[in-house]
Scaffold this motif. Structure first.
Motif, PDB file in Angstrom:
ATOM      1  N   LYS A   1       2.054   1.636   8.883  1.00  0.00           N
ATOM      2  CA  LYS A   1       1.571   2.657   9.806  1.00  0.00           C
ATOM      3  C   LYS A   1       0.055   2.631   9.952  1.00  0.00           C
ATOM      4  O   LYS A   1      -0.523   3.448  10.659  1.00  0.00           O
ATOM      5  CB  LYS A   1       2.021   4.034   9.307  1.00  0.00           C
ATOM      6  N   HIS A   2      -0.570   1.676   9.288  1.00  0.00           N
ATOM      7  CA  HIS A   2      -2.032   1.487   9.324  1.00  0.00           C
ATOM      8  C   HIS A   2      -2.786   2.702   8.804  1.00  0.00           C
ATOM      9  O   HIS A   2      -3.883   3.019   9.270  1.00  0.00           O
ATOM     10  CB  HIS A   2      -2.494   1.137  10.756  1.00  0.00           C
ATOM     11  N   HIS A   3      -2.196   3.356   7.806  1.00  0.00           N
ATOM     12  CA  HIS A   3      -2.886   4.453   7.147  1.00  0.00           C
ATOM     13  C   HIS A   3      -4.056   3.912   6.324  1.00  0.00           C
ATOM     14  O   HIS A   3      -4.089   2.737   5.969  1.00  0.00           O
ATOM     15  CB  HIS A   3      -1.929   5.206   6.216  1.00  0.00           C
ATOM     16  N   SER A   4      -4.993   4.795   5.999  1.00  0.00           N
ATOM     17  CA  SER A   4      -6.088   4.396   5.132  1.00  0.00           C
ATOM     18  C   SER A   4      -5.525   3.983   3.773  1.00  0.00           C
ATOM     19  O   SER A   4      -4.459   4.432   3.351  1.00  0.00           O
ATOM     20  CB  SER A   4      -7.073   5.549   4.964  1.00  0.00           C
ATOM     21  N   SER A   5      -6.260   3.108   3.096  1.00  0.00           N
ATOM     22  CA  SER A   5      -5.825   2.632   1.786  1.00  0.00           C
ATOM     23  C   SER A   5      -7.057   2.372   0.934  1.00  0.00           C
ATOM     24  O   SER A   5      -8.193   2.331   1.438  1.00  0.00           O
ATOM     25  CB  SER A   5      -5.024   1.332   1.927  1.00  0.00           C
TER      26      SER A   5
ATOM     27  N   CYS B   1       0.820  -1.210   0.000  1.00  0.00           N
ATOM     28  CA  CYS B   1       0.000   0.000   0.000  1.00  0.00           C
ATOM     29  C   CYS B   1       0.855   1.263   0.000  1.00  0.00           C
ATOM     30  O   CYS B   1       1.972   1.270   0.543  1.00  0.00           O
ATOM     31  CB  CYS B   1      -0.914   0.009   1.222  1.00  0.00           C
TER      32      CYS B   1
ATOM     33  N   THR C   1      -3.311  -2.557   4.665  1.00  0.00           N
ATOM     34  CA  THR C   1      -2.782  -1.227   4.958  1.00  0.00           C
ATOM     35  C   THR C   1      -1.259  -1.276   4.916  1.00  0.00           C
ATOM     36  O   THR C   1      -0.667  -2.354   4.835  1.00  0.00           O
ATOM     37  CB  THR C   1      -3.189  -0.731   6.362  1.00  0.00           C
ATOM     38  N   ASN C   2      -0.633  -0.113   5.018  1.00  0.00           N
ATOM     39  CA  ASN C   2       0.818  -0.087   5.169  1.00  0.00           C
ATOM     40  C   ASN C   2       1.195  -0.324   6.635  1.00  0.00           C
ATOM     41  O   ASN C   2       0.324  -0.542   7.489  1.00  0.00           O
ATOM     42  CB  ASN C   2       1.413   1.219   4.631  1.00  0.00           C
TER      43      ASN C   2
ATOM     44  N   GLY D   1       2.627   4.663   0.936  1.00  0.00           N
ATOM     45  CA  GLY D   1       3.112   5.104   2.234  1.00  0.00           C
ATOM     46  C   GLY D   1       3.894   4.060   2.986  1.00  0.00           C
ATOM     47  O   GLY D   1       4.490   4.342   4.026  1.00  0.00           O
TER      48      GLY D   1
ATOM     49  N   HIS E   1     -11.690  -2.875  13.179  1.00  0.00           N
ATOM     50  CA  HIS E   1     -11.496  -1.582  12.525  1.00  0.00           C
ATOM     51  C   HIS E   1     -12.651  -1.378  11.554  1.00  0.00           C
ATOM     52  O   HIS E   1     -12.930  -2.243  10.724  1.00  0.00           O
ATOM     53  CB  HIS E   1     -10.161  -1.540  11.765  1.00  0.00           C
TER      54      HIS E   1
ATOM     55  N   HIS F   1       3.943  -5.081  12.777  1.00  0.00           N
ATOM     56  CA  HIS F   1       3.165  -4.103  12.007  1.00  0.00           C
ATOM     57  C   HIS F   1       1.774  -4.631  11.623  1.00  0.00           C
ATOM     58  O   HIS F   1       1.056  -3.972  10.869  1.00  0.00           O
ATOM     59  CB  HIS F   1       3.922  -3.733  10.730  1.00  0.00           C
TER      60      HIS F   1
ATOM     61  N   GLU G   1     -10.867   1.294   2.140  1.00  0.00           N
ATOM     62  CA  GLU G   1     -12.037   2.060   1.688  1.00  0.00           C
ATOM     63  C   GLU G   1     -13.057   1.165   1.004  1.00  0.00           C
ATOM     64  O   GLU G   1     -14.272   1.312   1.210  1.00  0.00           O
ATOM     65  CB  GLU G   1     -11.579   3.183   0.752  1.00  0.00           C
TER      66      GLU G   1
END
Length: 230
Positions: free
Chosen positions: A172-176, A124, A169-170, A126, A209, A203, A180
């Motif tokens: 850092k658990h950013h949105s992806s 993902c 996710t990446n 990021g 979530h 990670h 979505e």
């Protein structure tokens, strides 16, 4: 019917690839998997296998590994991982499989009151490994996830599970895009693999979530035992 998941079997019976180079816990891991699997999975159960089944390069070379999976109790549903080079066209793969094994590729299957959708996924944006060369594949896999979930919705099952090989996710658990898309459907649980070792496991996206339960099911993370999802 109980539902279990266990990914990243990394079998190599035809051309053995010692896995203990990745840690002593991998020593004799096929026997560890067999013993743990047979201890908890009954013939009426369902096991999700989110990729990296065999190190084989060709379908005929993977036969012993697929026979090993076929001999384990339960109905198995699998998707392709990034190391499943043996996975030819989906029609050839399905033709080669034992009746107890079902292969998904950007589509869905319903077994009882459970529908399983499955795609490989990708790194993902990021993430530490992501660069712009990955973007095209990532965007394609996001669309394939949506296509898979659309197919699942047409099957009108009561419970919806999703298999990805890569995490959604990446680090850092950013949105992806994957997250979505997942949020747009009534997904109960998502299982994925791919992450290995202490650094990879650290990670992992785990737990609830957006109303969806996420599980890392790489076999070294689960001590080579199927995770019960129900």
């Amino acid at each position: 019917m109980n539902i279990f998941a266990l990914g990243d079997l990394h079998l190599s019976f035809a051309n053995p690839k010692p896995m203990d180079i990745f840690g002593d816990n991998w020593t004799d891991h096929p026997e560890k998997i067999r013993a743990a699997w047979e201890a908890v999975v009954s013939p009426d159960d369902l096991v999700l296998i989110p990729g990296d089944i065999s190190w084989a390069m060709y379908l005929d070379e993977a036969k012993q590994d697929l026979d090993y999976v076929a001999a384990l109790p339960g109905t198995k549903v699998m998707i392709r991982g990034n190391h499943d080079y043996w996975w030819a066209s989906i029609s050839k793969v399905r033709k080669a499989l034992h009746p107890s094994i079902h292969a998904l590729q950007n589509d869905a299957i319903t077994i009882g009151d459970v529908t399983i959708a499955g795609v490989r996924g990708w790194d993902c944006p990021g993430g530490y490994m992501f660069d712009e060369h990955d973007r095209k594949v990532y965007e394609r896999e996001v669309l394939r996830l949506q296509m898979s979930l659309d197919a699942a919705m047409k099957q009108k099952a009561k419970h919806l599970y999703v298999m990805l090989h890569y995490p959604p996710t990446n680090e850092k658990h950013h949105s992806s895009g994957f997250m979505e898309v997942l949020a747009q459907y009534p997904v109960d649980q998502v299982v994925y693999g791919h992450l290995h070792g202490k650094e990879g496991h650290r990670h992992a996206l785990q737990g609830l979530h957006h109303g969806i339960e996420f599980h890392l099911t790489a076999c070294d993370f689960l001590d080579f035992a199927p995770l019960k999802l129900t």
